[in-house]
Enzyme design. Structure first.
Site, mmCIF file in Angstrom:
data_model
loop_
_atom_site.group_PDB
_atom_site.id
_atom_site.type_symbol
_atom_site.label_atom_id
_atom_site.label_comp_id
_atom_site.label_asym_id
_atom_site.label_seq_id
_atom_site.Cartn_x
_atom_site.Cartn_y
_atom_site.Cartn_z
ATOM 1 N N HIS A 158 0.825 -1.218 0.000
ATOM 2 C CA HIS A 158 0.000 0.000 0.000
ATOM 3 C C HIS A 158 0.855 1.263 0.000
ATOM 4 O O HIS A 158 0.310 2.371 0.007
ATOM 5 C CB HIS A 158 -0.933 0.015 1.207
ATOM 6 N N ASP A 193 -3.077 -10.516 -2.419
ATOM 7 C CA ASP A 193 -3.581 -10.049 -1.129
ATOM 8 C C ASP A 193 -5.080 -9.745 -1.237
ATOM 9 O O ASP A 193 -5.585 -9.418 -2.316
ATOM 10 C CB ASP A 193 -2.816 -8.780 -0.744
ATOM 11 N N HIS A 195 -6.478 -7.148 -0.226
ATOM 12 C CA HIS A 195 -6.597 -5.732 -0.574
ATOM 13 C C HIS A 195 -5.757 -5.411 -1.811
ATOM 14 O O HIS A 195 -4.656 -5.920 -1.961
ATOM 15 C CB HIS A 195 -6.129 -4.857 0.581
ATOM 16 N N ASP A 282 -4.600 -12.854 3.674
ATOM 17 C CA ASP A 282 -5.830 -12.346 4.268
ATOM 18 C C ASP A 282 -7.066 -12.591 3.420
ATOM 19 O O ASP A 282 -8.175 -12.215 3.813
ATOM 20 C CB ASP A 282 -5.696 -10.857 4.611
#
Length: 338
Positions: A158, A193, A195, A282
């Site tokens: 990120h 991931d 996200h 995740d």
């Protein structure tokens, strides 16, 4: 398979976290390291300490003023009367122009995109060591290894070139991919991931030499919200070198693997000779973020699907939060290469 980890990565222990406006315990805790190490132990892998490759590989992605900010901001912040124990931005500029603030508060707003990247006294050191693990993994691939694993914590995907965010301070995946690219490799990044890897996408968005592919929960109702849509293909010279495969919330093994098949086809057609796998765990059905529903057997098959590409693969740890199966899920993926 060699793995890399440094115990100094544990020193970063963020306390501040907001979810839907309410303060909650931060899920990006040092205990994640123990769970991931248990996964390596399942495969009889003992990680090596990374060599210190210095700042040059990191500076190939992150500008000097950002690196200076990370190195100095906490000490400067503590000199502000009444300041919080961690550096947390209270201003988020809509546009970052040629002007650059001198104040610690202004620079926090300039370099931190959200409040989920608090900076404590040991954050810079831990992020630096996390990046060294990724660089060590890239060096292992350049030396001829077919696979390597970097236990990067804090994670990185990120983080933009000059923006921390979402638990991330240095973009380990991008740093490793850049090192491999500079060595003459044709690199594809595959981010699985939960996200979207918005920082990684942003770093390479206008570049034609690195393919970025991300599978993730659709951002219209999920972090990072503003990036990760299917219509984002790259810009300028990088047009066509970015692929986003956004999944409906709650998607389980089968839809995830169908999207993965599209990702692997794009990587093959692009002609990559080296893969950097940004491994988030995740997407697991039991992860605290509860966005997707991949199972442990699903992760094992995902690992085999990616391994079947036959490319030298650097696996860089991204997300995956505390649940009883975290280490087991890591072992399930890495088992494809061991």
């Amino acid at each position: 398979m060699k793995a890399f980890h440094h115990p100094g990565q544990r020193a970063h222990d963020p306390q501040f976290f907001l979810s839907s406006g309410a303060p909650r315990p931060c899920p990006e805790k040092p205990a994640r390291i123990d769970a991931l190490l248990s996964g390596l132990a399942r495969l009889s892998i003992t990680p090596d300490l990374p060599q210190d490759f210095g700042l040059d590989p990191i500076a190939a992605i992150h500008p000097s003023r950002y690196l200076t900010f990370l190195q100095t901001i906490h000490q400067r912040w503590t000199k502000i009367e009444g300041a919080s124990p961690e550096v947390i931005p209270n201003i988020h500029p809509a546009n970052r122009t040629d002007g650059y603030p001198l104040s610690a508060v202004g620079q926090a707003g300039f370099h931190q995109t959200d409040t989920s990247c608090p900076i404590g006294p040991q954050t810079h050191e831990a992020a630096y060591l996390s990046a060294q693990c990724a660089i060590a993994g890239a060096e292992e691939i350049m030396a001829g290894a077919r696979a390597a694993y970097a236990l990067c914590r804090p994670p990185g995907h990120h983080c933009f070139a000059e923006l921390a965010g979402g638990f991330c301070y240095l973009n380990n995946t991008a740093i490793a991919a850049q090192s491999l690219t500079l060595s003459g490799r044709k690199v594809a990044i595959l981010d699985i991931d939960l996200h979207h890897g918005n920082g990684t996408q942003g770093i390479f968005y206008d570049r034609p030499d690195v393919l970025t592919v991300s599978l993730h929960a659709h951002p219209e109702r999920f972090y990072p919200f503003f990036w990760g849509y299917p219509g984002e293909h790259g810009s300028g010279a990088g047009e066509g070198a970015n692929l986003n495969l956004a999944l409906e919330r709650g998607s389980a093994d089968d839809p995830f693997r169908r999207a993965l098949a599209q990702a692997l086809e794009r990587i093959t057609l692009w002609g990559a000779d080296t893969l950097v796998l940004a491994l988030g765990l995740d997407a697991f059905i039991g992860d605290p973020f509860a966005g997707l529903a991949v199972t442990t057997p699903g992760f094992a098959q995902i690992g085999r699907d990616i391994r079947a590409l036959g490319l030298p693969t650097l696996i860089v740890q991204e997300g995956g939060y505390l649940c009883p199966e975290l280490g087991e899920n890591l072992a399930a993926v890495l088992g494809a290469w061991t």
